[in-house]
Motif scaffolding. Structure first.
Motif, PDB file in Angstrom:
ATOM      1  N   ILE A 124       0.854  -1.201   0.000  1.00 51.56           N
ATOM      2  CA  ILE A 124       0.000   0.000   0.000  1.00 51.56           C
ATOM      3  C   ILE A 124       0.893   1.255   0.000  1.00 51.56           C
ATOM      4  N   SER A 125       2.002   1.172   0.723  1.00 51.86           N
ATOM      5  CA  SER A 125       2.911   2.306   0.810  1.00 51.86           C
ATOM      6  C   SER A 125       3.487   2.634  -0.579  1.00 51.86           C
ATOM      7  N   LYS A 126       3.877   1.585  -1.299  1.00 52.31           N
ATOM      8  CA  LYS A 126       4.420   1.768  -2.661  1.00 52.31           C
ATOM      9  C   LYS A 126       3.368   2.358  -3.590  1.00 52.31           C
ATOM     10  N   LEU A 127       2.168   1.821  -3.473  1.00 54.72           N
ATOM     11  CA  LEU A 127       1.064   2.293  -4.322  1.00 54.72           C
ATOM     12  C   LEU A 127       0.800   3.777  -4.063  1.00 54.72           C
ATOM     13  N   ALA A 128       0.707   4.126  -2.766  1.00 51.10           N
ATOM     14  CA  ALA A 128       0.421   5.518  -2.402  1.00 51.10           C
ATOM     15  C   ALA A 128       1.505   6.437  -2.968  1.00 51.10           C
ATOM     16  N   ALA A 129       2.761   6.059  -2.752  1.00 48.43           N
ATOM     17  CA  ALA A 129       3.870   6.900  -3.227  1.00 48.43           C
ATOM     18  C   ALA A 129       3.814   7.071  -4.744  1.00 48.43           C
ATOM     19  N   SER A 130       3.451   5.996  -5.454  1.00 47.48           N
ATOM     20  CA  SER A 130       3.456   6.085  -6.923  1.00 47.48           C
ATOM     21  C   SER A 130       2.344   7.004  -7.431  1.00 47.48           C
ATOM     22  N   HIS A 131       1.344   7.287  -6.583  1.00 45.22           N
ATOM     23  CA  HIS A 131       0.283   8.230  -6.978  1.00 45.22           C
ATOM     24  C   HIS A 131       0.422   9.575  -6.261  1.00 45.22           C
ATOM     25  N   SER A 132       1.541   9.794  -5.579  1.00 44.66           N
ATOM     26  CA  SER A 132       1.738  10.998  -4.749  1.00 44.66           C
ATOM     27  C   SER A 132       0.623  11.174  -3.731  1.00 44.66           C
ATOM     28  N   ILE A 133       0.153  10.039  -3.200  1.00 46.25           N
ATOM     29  CA  ILE A 133      -0.867  10.071  -2.143  1.00 46.25           C
ATOM     30  C   ILE A 133      -0.146   9.848  -0.811  1.00 46.25           C
ATOM     31  N   LYS A 134      -0.517  10.622   0.201  1.00 44.55           N
ATOM     32  CA  LYS A 134       0.117  10.463   1.510  1.00 44.55           C
ATOM     33  C   LYS A 134      -0.499   9.262   2.237  1.00 44.55           C
ATOM     34  N   LEU A 135       0.296   8.685   3.156  1.00 46.08           N
ATOM     35  CA  LEU A 135      -0.173   7.511   3.909  1.00 46.08           C
ATOM     36  C   LEU A 135      -0.048   7.811   5.403  1.00 46.08           C
ATOM     37  N   ILE A 154       8.109  -6.462  15.213  1.00 47.49           N
ATOM     38  CA  ILE A 154       8.558  -5.449  14.241  1.00 47.49           C
ATOM     39  C   ILE A 154       8.659  -4.096  14.952  1.00 47.49           C
ATOM     40  N   SER A 155       9.766  -3.400  14.729  1.00 46.11           N
ATOM     41  CA  SER A 155      10.014  -2.162  15.483  1.00 46.11           C
ATOM     42  C   SER A 155       9.085  -1.029  15.034  1.00 46.11           C
ATOM     43  N   LEU A 156       8.919  -0.038  15.911  1.00 43.25           N
ATOM     44  CA  LEU A 156       8.164   1.161  15.538  1.00 43.25           C
ATOM     45  C   LEU A 156       8.825   1.814  14.326  1.00 43.25           C
ATOM     46  N   HIS A 157      10.154   1.771  14.315  1.00 48.45           N
ATOM     47  CA  HIS A 157      10.907   2.374  13.214  1.00 48.45           C
ATOM     48  C   HIS A 157      10.501   1.749  11.887  1.00 48.45           C
ATOM     49  N   GLU A 158      10.485   0.399  11.855  1.00 48.78           N
ATOM     50  CA  GLU A 158      10.145  -0.249  10.575  1.00 48.78           C
ATOM     51  C   GLU A 158       8.705   0.098  10.164  1.00 48.78           C
ATOM     52  N   TYR A 159       7.778  -0.015  11.122  1.00 46.88           N
ATOM     53  CA  TYR A 159       6.388   0.341  10.772  1.00 46.88           C
ATOM     54  C   TYR A 159       6.332   1.774  10.229  1.00 46.88           C
ATOM     55  N   ALA A 160       6.948   2.689  10.980  1.00 49.36           N
ATOM     56  CA  ALA A 160       6.828   4.112  10.630  1.00 49.36           C
ATOM     57  C   ALA A 160       7.470   4.425   9.279  1.00 49.36           C
ATOM     58  N   SER A 161       8.461   3.610   8.886  1.00 47.80           N
ATOM     59  CA  SER A 161       9.189   3.917   7.649  1.00 47.80           C
ATOM     60  C   SER A 161       8.288   3.860   6.413  1.00 47.80           C
ATOM     61  N   TYR A 162       7.156   3.175   6.513  1.00 49.02           N
ATOM     62  CA  TYR A 162       6.261   3.061   5.345  1.00 49.02           C
ATOM     63  C   TYR A 162       5.167   4.140   5.315  1.00 49.02           C
ATOM     64  N   PHE A 163       5.181   5.021   6.320  1.00 43.89           N
ATOM     65  CA  PHE A 163       4.109   6.026   6.421  1.00 43.89           C
ATOM     66  C   PHE A 163       4.672   7.439   6.409  1.00 43.89           C
ATOM     67  N   ASP A 164       3.854   8.376   5.914  1.00 44.55           N
ATOM     68  CA  ASP A 164       4.225   9.787   5.996  1.00 44.55           C
ATOM     69  C   ASP A 164       3.986  10.321   7.397  1.00 44.55           C
ATOM     70  N   SER A 165       2.990   9.762   8.078  1.00 42.10           N
ATOM     71  CA  SER A 165       2.724  10.197   9.455  1.00 42.10           C
ATOM     72  C   SER A 165       2.149   9.036  10.246  1.00 42.10           C
ATOM     73  N   VAL A 166       2.432   9.060  11.543  1.00 36.33           N
ATOM     74  CA  VAL A 166       1.916   8.028  12.447  1.00 36.33           C
ATOM     75  C   VAL A 166       1.448   8.713  13.724  1.00 36.33           C
ATOM     76  N   SER A 167       0.243   8.329  14.204  1.00 35.38           N
ATOM     77  CA  SER A 167      -0.204   8.769  15.531  1.00 35.38           C
ATOM     78  C   SER A 167      -0.102   7.577  16.474  1.00 35.38           C
ATOM     79  N   LEU A 168       0.357   7.836  17.695  1.00 37.40           N
ATOM     80  CA  LEU A 168       0.429   6.765  18.708  1.00 37.40           C
ATOM     81  C   LEU A 168      -0.147   7.304  20.016  1.00 37.40           C
TER      82      LEU A 168
END
Ligand code: TLP
Length: 343
Positions: free
Chosen positions: A156-167, A183-197
Motif C-alpha cells: 500500500i505504501s508503494k502504491l500511495a507513493a506512486s500516486h503521490s498520495i500520503k499515507l 517489528i520495530s516502531l521504526h520499521e512500521y513508521a518507515s512506510y508512512f508519511d505520518s503516524v499517531s500513537l
C-alpha cells in the motif's frame, strides 16, 4: 463484590511509581516549545520512529485529525477501511474540520485489499474529488486488535507513493502491534508519511498522544493543533507519564496479550459464545453472543450485575480488553463468572 472492568484499555490508571516520576517532571510553556519534558518525549519518539519531528497532543483523535487536516485540502478524498476508528468513532471530524470526504472500503481483519485500493483512487478529472490520503489502523480496534501484516503495508505504501498520495497510520495501539509482531516502531513508521500513537491506552499513561512525520508536515500539523486548541502549556507532567510508560510498561503488553488469549479461548469454548480466534492477536477480544439468544446489551447488563464490565460493540457482539491493572485473578474470576451465569 469484585469488579473487573474490561471495557477499554483507556481505563488504565497511573501507578504509584508513574505518579512519583510525573511529580518530578520539569515543566515549561509548551506553546513556546519550552517544556523540557515534552521536548524530551518528542525527541524520544523521533528516535523510536526515526522521523524528523514529533508533536505531543491531547488525544488520539486530536493526532489523527490534525494529521488529516495537514495532509489534505477541503474537497479531497481520504481512503480508509470501513471499520476504522477515524471513520466510525471520531464524530464526523474529517468532514467538519478538514472538509474532506472519506471513502471507506471493506477490509478483512482490518486489511485493505490491494485491488480495492487501486480502484478507489480517483482518476485525475474535474468530475472527481482528488484522492490525497490513505489511512490504515494498526492494531485494528474494531476487528479485535488485529495486527496489520508488514507485507500488506509495504504494497500500500508503494502504491500511495506512486500516486503521490500520503499515507497516515492510526497507530493508537502500534505499541501492541510491535510487541506481537516483533517489528520495530521504526520499521512500521518507515512506510508512512505520518503516524499517531497513544500513550493513554495499554501503555498506561493518563493522557496524551503523539504525531510523528517529517518537519514540514509537523510544522503544518502544529498550526492545526493551535487551531483546535490543543496547546497544553505546562503539560510536561503528562509527558513524563508517557516517558515512564514507554520505559517501564511497554514490554509488559505481552502479558495483556496472553491474558486476552486465555479469555478468548474460555469464551469460545462456551456454547453461547463465538470468538474468531484468528483475530485474537493482541489485547482485544470481540465476542459474538447470538447463540445465547440475548442481545449484546442484555449480556453486558447480566455481566455488569455480576461485577464484570464489557462494551456492547454491535447488537450481537461485545468487546473485552485487558490492560495494566487487569490481573490473572481478574481473568480467572471473569471466566468462572461467565461459566456460572451462562450455563
Ligand atoms: N478508542 C476508544 C474508543 O474511542 C472506541 C476505545 O475504547 O477503544 N484510534 C484508535 C484505533 C482507537 O481505538 C482510539 C480510541 C483512538 C484512535 C482515539 O483515541 P482518543 O480516545 O485518545 O481520542
Amino acid at each position: 463484590m469484585k469488579l473487573v472492568d474490561l471495557r477499554s484499555d483507556t481505563l488504565t490508571k497511573p501507578t504509584q511509581a508513574m505518579r512519583e516520576f510525573m511529580l518530578k517532571a520539569e515543566v515549561g510553556d509548551d506553546v513556546f516549545a519550552e517544556d523540557p519534558t515534552i521536548n524530551a518525549l518528542q525527541e524520544k519518539m523521533m528516535e523510536l520512529t526515526v522521523k524528523e519531528a514529533a508533536l505531543f497532543v491531547p488525544s488520539g483523535t486530536h493526532a489523527n485529525q490534525i494529521a488529516l487536516n495537514a495532509h489534505t485540502n477541503p474537497g479531497n478524498e481520504v481512503i480508509c477501511e470501513d471499520r476504522c476508528h477515524i471513520y466510525n468513532y471520531e464524530a464526523g471530524a474529517p468532514a467538519m474540520l478538514s472538509g474532506v470526504q472519506l471513502h471507506p472500503i471493506p477490509g478483512q481483519y482490518g486489511i485493505l485489499d490491494f485491488e480495492d485500493v487501486v480502484n478507489a483512487i480517483r482518476p485525475t478529472d474535474h468530475h472527481f474529488a482528488q484522492t490525497t490520503l490513505i489511512c490504515l489502523e494498526n492494531t485494528h480496534n474494531r476487528w479485535g486488535g488485529t495486527v496489520y501484516p508488514i507485507d500488506e503495508i509495504k504494497i500500500i505504501s508503494k502504491l500511495a507513493a506512486s500516486h503521490s498520495i500520503k499515507l497516515h497510520l492510526d497507530g493508537a495501539r502500534l505499541w501492541n502491534a510491535s510487541i506481537a509482531s516483533g517489528i520495530s516502531l521504526h520499521e512500521y513508521a518507515s512506510y508512512f508519511d505520518s503516524v499517531s500513537l497513544c500513550f493513554s491506552k495499554g501503555l498506561g499513561a493518563p493522557v496524551g498522544s503523539i504525531l510523528v512525520g517529517d518537519r514540514d508536515f509537523i510544522n503544518h500539523a502544529h498550526y492545526y493543533r493551535k487551531v483546535y486548541g490543543g496547546g497544553m502549556r505546562q503539560a510536561g507532567i503528562l509527558a513524563a507519564g508517557a516517558i515512564y510508560a514507554i520505559d517501564n510498561q511497554w514490554e509488559r503488553l505481552k502479558d495483556d496479550h496472553e491474558r486476552t488469549t486465555k479469555l478468548a479461548m474460555a469464551f469460545n469454548s462456551h456454547e453461547g459464545f463465538v470468538v474468531n480466534l484468528k483475530t485474537v492477536q493482541t489485547n482485544i477480544v470481540i465476542i459474538d453472543v447470538s447463540l445465547t439468544g440475548m442481545t449484546a446489551q442484555q449480556v453486558t447488563d447480566e455481566l455488569d450485575e455480576n461485577g464484570i464490565k464489557v462494551l456492547p460493540f454491535t447488537k450481537t457482539r461485545i468487546r473485552a480488553i485487558t490492560y495494566l491493572g487487569i490481573t490473572d485473578d481478574d481473568i480467572k474470576y471473569t471466566i468462572e463468572t461467565v461459566n456460572r451465569i451462562f450455563n
